[in-house]
Design a protein around this motif. Structure first.
Motif, PDB file in Angstrom:
ATOM      1  N   ARG A  59      36.377  48.269  43.360  1.00 51.06           N
ATOM      2  CA  ARG A  59      35.913  49.419  42.380  1.00 51.06           C
ATOM      3  C   ARG A  59      37.167  49.586  41.820  1.00 51.06           C
ATOM      4  O   ARG A  59      38.206  50.001  43.069  1.00 51.06           O
ATOM      5  CB  ARG A  59      35.045  50.526  42.854  1.00 51.06           C
ATOM      6  N   THR A  75      31.227  37.346  47.646  1.00 48.10           N
ATOM      7  CA  THR A  75      30.335  38.069  48.169  1.00 48.10           C
ATOM      8  C   THR A  75      30.472  39.428  46.712  1.00 48.10           C
ATOM      9  O   THR A  75      29.379  40.440  46.720  1.00 48.10           O
ATOM     10  CB  THR A  75      30.477  38.648  48.992  1.00 48.10           C
ATOM     11  N   ALA A  76      31.373  39.435  45.676  1.00 50.88           N
ATOM     12  CA  ALA A  76      31.638  40.372  45.198  1.00 50.88           C
ATOM     13  C   ALA A  76      32.611  39.742  43.563  1.00 50.88           C
ATOM     14  O   ALA A  76      33.548  38.647  43.787  1.00 50.88           O
ATOM     15  CB  ALA A  76      31.671  41.480  45.348  1.00 50.88           C
ATOM     16  N   THR A 133      34.689  40.270  40.016  1.00 48.73           N
ATOM     17  CA  THR A 133      34.797  41.063  38.597  1.00 48.73           C
ATOM     18  C   THR A 133      35.881  40.630  37.558  1.00 48.73           C
ATOM     19  O   THR A 133      36.473  39.352  38.134  1.00 48.73           O
ATOM     20  CB  THR A 133      35.414  42.534  38.848  1.00 48.73           C
ATOM     21  N   GLN A 183      31.624  45.691  47.289  1.00 46.49           N
ATOM     22  CA  GLN A 183      31.737  46.021  45.417  1.00 46.49           C
ATOM     23  C   GLN A 183      33.513  46.071  45.372  1.00 46.49           C
ATOM     24  O   GLN A 183      33.658  46.711  46.445  1.00 46.49           O
ATOM     25  CB  GLN A 183      30.854  46.544  44.707  1.00 46.49           C
TER      26      GLN A 183
END
Length: 460
Positions: free
Chosen positions: A334, A275-276, A278, A332
Motif C-alpha cells: 500500500r 505473493t504481491a 505492484t 499487499q
C-alpha cells in the motif's frame, strides 16, 4: 555465459555518465570537491582506493567482525575497521568483473560478475556476450586469511549476476547451506546464455562444509506471464530483477524488478513464491528494497536514468528518482509517500536514489542512503506519510569533471560507511538524539540485502 548490459544500458554502473539536467541554484552547490555535512554529522575518515584498483569504481560493501569488504569493478578490498578513526586497507584482490556486489558468510566472500568475460579467472578479459564460451556469474573466495584471500570456486548463471543476495538455510539446513539469490536481466536473441524470455532468478546452493560444490540449484520464474513492459517512461521493460532483499527469519523477501516491485514468500528457499506485485507510474527503474525492522513497511528505490543523470533538481521534481514507501497491509503493498533529498545538485552531478540500510534505532524507522553525487542522506520514515531528512554528507561537483559519488552507504556498529566511486571509503558518524540508541546495537555480520531483526543483533 554472457550478459547484455554492454549492448543496452549499464544500470547502476554510471560508467558513461549522461549529465543533462537543468542547473540548480548556484548558492545551493558546494565548491568543487568540498565536503559539506549537516551539523549533526562528522566526516571521520577517508581512505583512498588502493593502488591496484584505483582506476576502477567502488561499489557495494559487506561487513563481518572487524572488517569491511568493499567491491570494486576491478576486484575488492578488505579494510580493518576495528578502530574506524584509524581504519586501513588490509589487502586488495585484482579480479575484474562488474559490478562486484559482495556478501560475506563465515570464511566465504561471494562476488557478483555481470560483465561478459573470456573465462572465469581473475586474469580474464572482456569478451562479447554473443560468444557461447563467455562467462559471468558468481565468484567465491576464502577470506580466512584477510591478507591473502583465495579464489576457490566460480558458478556460471544465466545473464550473469548483477546483484546477489545471501539467504541462510532454515531449521536443520541453517548450519549446512546458504543460498544466493542471483538477480540478472536484459536478455537478447543473440546472447546464447541469456535468451529471452528471462524473467527469472538463479538460486545457487552453497554447502558450507564444501563450498567448492556450490552450484545452481533452481531457476524460478518470477514473471511467468511477463513483467511490466508497456508502462511509459520505463528505463527498460521488466526482464528479471535488479536486486532482492531477504528477511530470512520472517521468510519474506522484496524484489526490485526493473518495472515491478515484488514480495516473495521464501519459506522454501529453493522455491520463492510471489505473493504481491505492484507498479508505479512515477518509477523508471525499481532498483533496491529495504524492510523496516518490524517488516510493516518496504522502501523501494527508483534509479531514474540508470544512475548516470542529474535528477536531483527542480526540473525533475520530488516524485521521480526517489524512494517510495509502502506499508504492508494484509500481505499487499500500500503506497504511502515518496522521499527524495531536498538538496538540489549541480547539472554536472549524477544523483538518484541508491543503496542504503536501516540505522538500528529502537522504536523509529531511520535509514542512511547513498545518492551518488548527492552524497548520503539520513532520513526518518517513522511517519510513512511524512518522511524527512535529518542529516547529510556530500561533496561538491568534481573538479576533474565527470560523475561519481557514493554508491552505497551503510550503518555498522556505530559508524556509517560510504563507498565512493572515485574517492574511496568514507567513514562518517552521526550524533543525534533520534539515532543515539543505535550506538548500543552491535552485530558480527552485515550483508545489507540479508536483513536481520534488531533483537537478534543486540536490542532487548
Amino acid at each position: 555465459m554472457s550478459s547484455p548490459r554492454r549492448a543496452l544500458v549499464m544500470v547502476g554502473a554510471a560508467v558513461a555518465l549522461a549529465l543533462t539536467a537543468m542547473p540548480a541554484q548556484a548558492n545551493d552547490i558546494p565548491p568543487p570537491d568540498t565536503v559539506v555535512t549537516s551539523s549533526n554529522v562528522t566526516h571521520v575518515r577517508n581512505i583512498p582506493k588502493p593502488t591496484p584498483i584505483a582506476g576502477t569504481i567502488n561499489t557495494d560493501i559487506a561487513f563481518q567482525g572487524d572488517y569491511a569488504y568493499v567491491g570494486n569493478y576491478g576486484g575488492f578490498s578488505i579494510y580493518d575497521i576495528r578502530n574506524p578513526k584509524k581504519a586501513s586497507v588490509v589487502s586488495s584482490v585484482v579480479c575484474p568483473g562488474a559490478q562486484m556486489d559482495v556478501a560475506v558468510y563465515g570464511n566465504l566472500l561471494f562476488t557478483a560478475v555481470d560483465s561478459s568475460r573470456n573465462n572465469d579467472s581473475c586474469a580474464s578479459t572482456g569478451q562479447s556476450a554473443t560468444i557461447k564460451e563467455s562467462w559471468e556469474g558468481v565468484r567465491i573466495f576464502d577470506v580466512s586469511d584477510k591478507r591473502n584471500p583465495r579464489y576457490i570456486k566460480s558458478v556460471e548463471t544465466n545473464c550473469g549476476s548483477h546483484t546477489l543476495t545471501l539467504v541462510p538455510g532454515k531449521g536443520r539446513d541453517r548450519n549446512r547451506n546458504v543460498y544466493l539469490y542471483v538477480s540478472s536481466y536484459l536478455p537478447a536473441d543473440n546472447f546464447p546464455d541469456c535468451l529471452p524470455p528471462h524473467d527469472k532468478i538463479s538460486i545457487i546452493k552453497v554447502p558450507l562444509n564444501d563450498p567448492t560444490a556450490a552450484a545452481v540449484a533452481a531457476t524460478p520464474v518470477v514473471f511467468p506471464d511477463g513483467g511490466n513492459e508497456s508502462q511509459p517512461n520505463l528505463l527498460v521493460p521488466t526482464t528479471g530483477c535488479h536486486d532482492i532483499t531477504a528477511y530470512a527469519e520472517k521468510d519474506i523477501a522484496a524484489g526490485a524488478c526493473m518495472g515491478d516491485g515484488v514480495l516473495f514468500d521464501i519459506s522454501d528457499r529453493l522455491n520463492p513464491r510471489v505473493t504481491a506485485r505492484t507498479t508505479d507510474e512515477n518509477f523508471a527503474f525499481w532498483h533496491s528494497a529495504t524492510f523496516t525492522n518490524d517488516a510493516r513497511k518496504v522502501i523501494f528505490t527508483d534509479e531514474l536514468g540508470g544512475g548516470g543523470e542529474a535528477t536531483c533538481n527542480a526540473t525533475v521534481g520530488p516524485n521521480h528518482g526517489a524512494d517510495a514507501i509502502y506499508e504492508l497491509s494484509r500481505g499487499q503493498l500500500r503506497f504511502k509517500s515518496y522521499f527524495k533529498i531536498p538538496r538540489y545538485q549541480d547539472d554536472s552531478e549524477n544523483c538518484v536514489a541508491h543503496n542504503g540500510s536501516l540505522i538500528p534505532v529502537k522504536g523509529r524507522d531511520i535509514m542512511v542512503q547513498a545518492w551518488y553525487m548527492g552524497g548520503l542522506s539520513i532520513w526518518d520514515l517513522t511517519d510513512a506519510s511524512r518522511p524527512k531528512e535529518i542529516g547529510f554528507f556530500e561533496r561538491g561537483p568534481r573538479a576533474a569533471g565527470g560523475g561519481g559519488g557514493i554508491w552505497s552507504a551503510y550503518y555498522y556498529n556505530g559508524y556509517i560507511y560510504g563507498a565512493d566511486f572515485n574517492e574511496g571509503l568514507d567513514i562518517i558518524k552521526i550524533d543525534d538524539w533520534r539515532t543515539d540508541s543505535a550506538k548500543n546495537v552491535r552485530t558480527d555480520r552485515l550483508n545489507v540485502q540479508t536483513q536481520e531483526s534488531y533483537r537478534n543483533r543486540g536490542h532487548d
